[in-house]
Design a protein around this motif. Structure first.
Motif, PDB file in Angstrom:
ATOM      1  N   ALA A 120      26.453  11.071  23.363  1.00  0.00           N
ATOM      2  CA  ALA A 120      25.028  11.012  23.707  1.00  0.00           C
ATOM      3  C   ALA A 120      24.826  11.246  25.199  1.00  0.00           C
ATOM      4  CB  ALA A 120      24.442   9.659  23.296  1.00  0.00           C
ATOM      5  N   ILE A 121      25.703  10.667  26.011  1.00  0.00           N
ATOM      6  CA  ILE A 121      25.599  10.846  27.464  1.00  0.00           C
ATOM      7  C   ILE A 121      25.822  12.316  27.814  1.00  0.00           C
ATOM      8  CG2 ILE A 121      26.783  10.343  29.647  1.00  0.00           C
ATOM      9  CD1 ILE A 121      27.171   7.457  28.561  1.00  0.00           C
ATOM     10  N   THR A 122      26.834  12.916  27.169  1.00  0.00           N
ATOM     11  CA  THR A 122      27.115  14.327  27.421  1.00  0.00           C
ATOM     12  C   THR A 122      25.933  15.190  27.022  1.00  0.00           C
ATOM     13  OG1 THR A 122      29.464  13.935  27.050  1.00  0.00           O
ATOM     14  CG2 THR A 122      28.715  16.211  26.909  1.00  0.00           C
ATOM     15  N   ARG A 123      25.373  14.915  25.840  1.00  0.00           N
ATOM     16  CA  ARG A 123      24.199  15.675  25.398  1.00  0.00           C
ATOM     17  C   ARG A 123      23.032  15.451  26.347  1.00  0.00           C
ATOM     18  NH1 ARG A 123      25.019  14.133  19.189  1.00  0.00           N
ATOM     19  NH2 ARG A 123      26.594  15.678  18.699  1.00  0.00           N
ATOM     20  N   GLY A 124      22.869  14.201  26.773  1.00  0.00           N
ATOM     21  CA  GLY A 124      21.795  13.889  27.724  1.00  0.00           C
ATOM     22  C   GLY A 124      22.005  14.604  29.043  1.00  0.00           C
ATOM     23  N   ALA A 125      23.277  14.657  29.489  1.00  0.00           N
ATOM     24  CA  ALA A 125      23.582  15.347  30.739  1.00  0.00           C
ATOM     25  C   ALA A 125      23.307  16.839  30.588  1.00  0.00           C
ATOM     26  CB  ALA A 125      25.038  15.112  31.141  1.00  0.00           C
ATOM     27  N   ALA A 127      21.177  18.157  28.505  1.00  0.00           N
ATOM     28  CA  ALA A 127      19.716  18.289  28.469  1.00  0.00           C
ATOM     29  C   ALA A 127      19.149  18.134  29.867  1.00  0.00           C
ATOM     30  CB  ALA A 127      19.112  17.250  27.521  1.00  0.00           C
ATOM     31  N   ALA A 128      19.684  17.185  30.622  1.00  0.00           N
ATOM     32  CA  ALA A 128      19.215  16.977  31.993  1.00  0.00           C
ATOM     33  C   ALA A 128      19.517  18.200  32.843  1.00  0.00           C
ATOM     34  CB  ALA A 128      19.858  15.733  32.598  1.00  0.00           C
ATOM     35  N   ALA A 129      20.695  18.811  32.621  1.00  0.00           N
ATOM     36  CA  ALA A 129      21.042  20.014  33.366  1.00  0.00           C
ATOM     37  C   ALA A 129      20.065  21.132  33.014  1.00  0.00           C
ATOM     38  CB  ALA A 129      22.476  20.441  33.062  1.00  0.00           C
ATOM     39  N   GLY A 130      19.742  21.237  31.730  1.00  0.00           N
ATOM     40  CA  GLY A 130      18.750  22.232  31.309  1.00  0.00           C
ATOM     41  C   GLY A 130      17.398  21.967  31.940  1.00  0.00           C
TER      42      GLY A 130
END
Length: 186
Positions: A120-125, A127-130
């Protein structure tokens, strides 16, 4: 956990061995008691007969027989005590094993949870990068718009000066239009 299971099996085997010993010892107990009663009877008969030599021999054999009976009785009690201690240790080991299995399951659940959190953190990161890229693009668009507005303002001043002083050269207008077109494409 596997070592503890093996240890429990060893305890169970040891307990079984002691139980076998106690059963064999208990089977020998009536014979030892009968031997003791026999020499006690012989001793009493020798005393009644006044046979001092028979009394001494019967007393000696009664003492040996009584020692064997006492030793056998004590050995049975000791072995039963050891069995009780081994049983208690086995229960303690099984309790510890149960606790270890619960902890193992809990650790597995925590590991799974940590892996899910990491995903989830990786996906969030990601998404945050996007979102950061989108924000940067938005900032670039805002800068381009501000530059275009500044150029229009400058151009507006130039047009006003041209109208005021009558310069009819439009080469600047063409350059400005090209710059705007290029900015709008960005």
């Amino acid at each position: 956990i596997n070592l503890a299971n093996a240890e429990v099996e060893n305890f169970e085997e040891e307990i079984l061995r002691f139980r076998e010993e106690v059963r064999l010892q208990k089977k020998g107990l009536p014979k030892a008691e009968a031997e003791n009663v026999k020499w006690e009877g012989i001793y009493l008969k020798a005393v009644e007969a006044g046979d001092e030599q028979g009394q001494e021999e019967a007393a000696r054999r009664l003492k040996v027989s009584d020692g064997k009976l006492s030793s056998l009785t004590n050995l049975i009690k000791e072995n039963e005590t050891v069995i009780a201690q081994l049983e208690a240790q086995k229960v303690s080991l099984k309790d510890g094993l149960s606790t270890a299995e619960v902890l193992k399951e809990r650790l597995a659940a925590q590991k799974t949870s940590a892996e899910l959190r990491q995903k989830a953190i990786t996906r969030g990161a990601n998404a945050a990068a996007g979102m950061t890229v989108l924000k940067e693009l938005e900032n670039e668009v805002e800068r381009a718009e501000a530059r275009a507005e500044a150029l229009e303002e400058v151009q507006g001043k130039e047009v006003a000066l041209e109208e005021k002083y009558g310069v009819t050269d439009t080469s600047h207008d063409e350059r400005l239009a090209a710059l705007r077109a290029r900015l709008n494409k960005s």
